[in-house]
Motif scaffolding. Structure first.
Motif, mmCIF file in Angstrom:
data_model
loop_
_atom_site.group_PDB
_atom_site.id
_atom_site.type_symbol
_atom_site.label_atom_id
_atom_site.label_comp_id
_atom_site.label_asym_id
_atom_site.label_seq_id
_atom_site.Cartn_x
_atom_site.Cartn_y
_atom_site.Cartn_z
ATOM 1 N N UNK A 37 -10.223 14.616 -15.115
ATOM 2 C CA UNK A 37 -10.496 16.046 -15.290
ATOM 3 C C UNK A 37 -11.435 16.278 -16.471
ATOM 4 N N UNK A 38 -11.191 15.575 -17.565
ATOM 5 C CA UNK A 38 -12.063 15.694 -18.724
ATOM 6 C C UNK A 38 -13.460 15.154 -18.417
ATOM 7 N N UNK A 39 -13.522 14.090 -17.640
ATOM 8 C CA UNK A 39 -14.818 13.540 -17.233
ATOM 9 C C UNK A 39 -15.590 14.565 -16.408
ATOM 10 N N UNK A 40 -14.896 15.292 -15.539
ATOM 11 C CA UNK A 40 -15.547 16.317 -14.730
ATOM 12 C C UNK A 40 -16.231 17.365 -15.609
ATOM 13 N N UNK A 41 -15.569 17.762 -16.681
ATOM 14 C CA UNK A 41 -16.158 18.736 -17.605
ATOM 15 C C UNK A 41 -17.380 18.140 -18.285
ATOM 16 N N UNK A 42 -17.272 16.908 -18.738
ATOM 17 C CA UNK A 42 -18.392 16.258 -19.420
ATOM 18 C C UNK A 42 -19.582 16.075 -18.480
ATOM 19 N N UNK A 43 -19.296 15.715 -17.227
ATOM 20 C CA UNK A 43 -20.360 15.549 -16.237
ATOM 21 C C UNK A 43 -21.056 16.882 -15.983
ATOM 22 N N UNK A 46 -3.215 14.878 -25.268
ATOM 23 C CA UNK A 46 -2.070 14.863 -24.356
ATOM 24 C C UNK A 46 -2.483 14.850 -22.898
ATOM 25 N N UNK A 47 -1.489 14.947 -21.989
ATOM 26 C CA UNK A 47 -0.046 14.974 -22.265
ATOM 27 C C UNK A 47 0.450 13.628 -22.802
ATOM 28 N N UNK A 48 1.308 13.708 -23.786
ATOM 29 C CA UNK A 48 1.697 12.503 -24.507
ATOM 30 C C UNK A 48 0.486 11.962 -25.248
ATOM 31 N N UNK A 49 0.134 10.714 -24.931
ATOM 32 C CA UNK A 49 -1.080 10.108 -25.487
ATOM 33 C C UNK A 49 -2.050 9.725 -24.369
ATOM 34 N N UNK A 50 -1.952 10.397 -23.229
ATOM 35 C CA UNK A 50 -2.706 10.004 -22.034
ATOM 36 C C UNK A 50 -4.204 10.187 -22.187
ATOM 37 N N UNK A 51 -4.640 11.101 -23.033
ATOM 38 C CA UNK A 51 -6.080 11.317 -23.225
ATOM 39 C C UNK A 51 -6.483 11.143 -24.683
ATOM 40 N N UNK A 97 -12.384 4.034 -20.780
ATOM 41 C CA UNK A 97 -12.168 4.597 -19.441
ATOM 42 C C UNK A 97 -12.963 5.893 -19.294
ATOM 43 N N UNK A 98 -12.832 6.776 -20.269
ATOM 44 C CA UNK A 98 -13.571 8.036 -20.247
ATOM 45 C C UNK A 98 -15.077 7.781 -20.273
ATOM 46 N N UNK A 99 -15.525 6.898 -21.151
ATOM 47 C CA UNK A 99 -16.956 6.640 -21.303
ATOM 48 C C UNK A 99 -17.548 6.011 -20.051
ATOM 49 N N UNK A 100 -16.879 5.007 -19.502
ATOM 50 C CA UNK A 100 -17.412 4.315 -18.322
ATOM 51 C C UNK A 100 -17.487 5.251 -17.122
ATOM 52 N N UNK A 101 -16.433 6.040 -16.896
ATOM 53 C CA UNK A 101 -16.418 6.945 -15.748
ATOM 54 C C UNK A 101 -17.467 8.040 -15.906
ATOM 55 N N UNK A 102 -17.551 8.621 -17.100
ATOM 56 C CA UNK A 102 -18.541 9.684 -17.348
ATOM 57 C C UNK A 102 -19.955 9.141 -17.232
ATOM 58 N N UNK A 103 -20.216 7.961 -17.802
ATOM 59 C CA UNK A 103 -21.546 7.378 -17.752
ATOM 60 C C UNK A 103 -21.960 7.075 -16.313
ATOM 61 N N UNK A 132 -14.449 18.546 -26.713
ATOM 62 C CA UNK A 132 -13.921 18.905 -25.399
ATOM 63 C C UNK A 132 -12.500 18.381 -25.229
ATOM 64 N N UNK A 133 -12.280 17.122 -25.611
ATOM 65 C CA UNK A 133 -10.954 16.521 -25.443
ATOM 66 C C UNK A 133 -9.929 17.206 -26.347
#
Length: 291
Positions: free
Chosen positions: A159-165, A239-244, A74-80, A231-232
């Motif tokens: 939010x993490x994708x925004x930082x990576x972008x 977190x939160x939980x195991x969401x990221x 999910x993170x990779x596809x959105x960031x890419x 970054x993550x």
């Protein structure tokens, strides 16, 4: 003997360095593969003994593992998707015309990449803070609803994708700019003679000729995106939980938080297989494009 060295010196001189590099690559891979078939766990008091493919069977039943796989892709596809689209668009925009300060703009693009990822994570962590962060402050001033950002399970990955972008889109831009600088001028002159518009030239001449360069940029960013850790871990720790929690974070937690080294090694083997498989697929596709 001297004649032997004279005839084979092009192989003998680099041989020690090549052997050293090969050993440094093969030994960690072989040792990790061996550990993936062991039950080595400090918390359970199990020594490094062979247990066969049990770790891999356990992974298939591990819901947290599948959650980490989903988060990783999910993170990779959105960031890419965002980085490739914005990077190519920015390169085309910068390359479109000559204007004063063009080199300065290109130099400014390097600034996000020059920052240390952990420092970037800390700055964005403060900006994303739900109660006192500057982003929610600006949203409040504009009359828009405030967001949880990295504190919410639904918004943490975007939010993490925004930082990576923000940090790595300039890399795509610079690679594509280099590709644009190397394109031959004859096809563009022929397009102008035929009366092609800017958009027709872009879609039928520029982008097809840029596809090999774009594929290289995409391969480099895919490998970096899917392995993103600093970054993550610096912003959420999974977190939160195991969401990221991505595969990298989950492997790190298994190895250095739960001390399940055998289980963590099996995660690494699967992770390496995924990265190598997709990388080979992209490289094969790039060769087909060049043909």
């Amino acid at each position: 003997m001297s004649r032997f060295f004279d005839r084979h010196q092009r192989w003998l001189f680099p041989a020690p360095a090549v052997i050293f590099i090969v050993l440094m690559m093969i030994f960690p891979l072989a040792y990790t593969l061996w550990n993936s078939f062991s039950g080595w766990s400090l918390t359970a008091g199990r020594p490094n003994t062979f247990i066969g493919p049990q770790n891999y069977f356990d992974l298939m039943r591990d819901g947290r593992f599948w959650n980490a796989v989903w988060n990783t892709f999910y993170f990779t596809a959105l960031a890419m998707a965002l980085e490739m689209t914005l990077g190519v668009a920015m390169a085309l925009l910068i390359d479109a015309k000559d204007y004063p300060g063009k080199r300065i703009v290109t130099s400014i693009l390097l600034l996000p990449m020059m920052a240390t990822p952990v420092a970037v994570a800390m700055v964005w962590l403060l900006m994303f803070e739900p109660t006192a962060g500057v982003i929610n402050f600006v949203l409040g001033q504009l009359g828009l609803p405030k967001q949880l950002w990295i504190a919410g399970s639904a918004t943490v990955i975007p939010s993490l994708v925004l930082v990576d972008v923000w940090e790595w889109t300039p890399l795509i831009t610079l690679i594509v700019l280099a590709g644009l600088a190397g394109l031959p001028s004859e096809p563009f002159e022929a397009a102008r003679v035929d009366g092609a518009s800017y958009w027709q030239t872009l879609w039928r001449v520029t982008l097809p000729m840029l596809l090999p360069t774009i594929s290289v940029a995409g391969l480099l960013r895919f490998i970096d995106c899917i392995k993103t850790f600093d970054i993550i871990y610096g912003m959420t720790g999974g977190g939160p939980g195991f969401s990221s929690e991505t595969l990298n974070i989950y492997t790190y937690n298994q190895a250095f938080y739960y001390f399940n080294f055998g289980y963590a090694s099996s995660l690494l083997v699967i992770f390496f297989t995924i990265v190598a498989g997709v990388s080979l697929l992209v490289a094969y596709s790039r060769r087909r494009l060049e043909v």
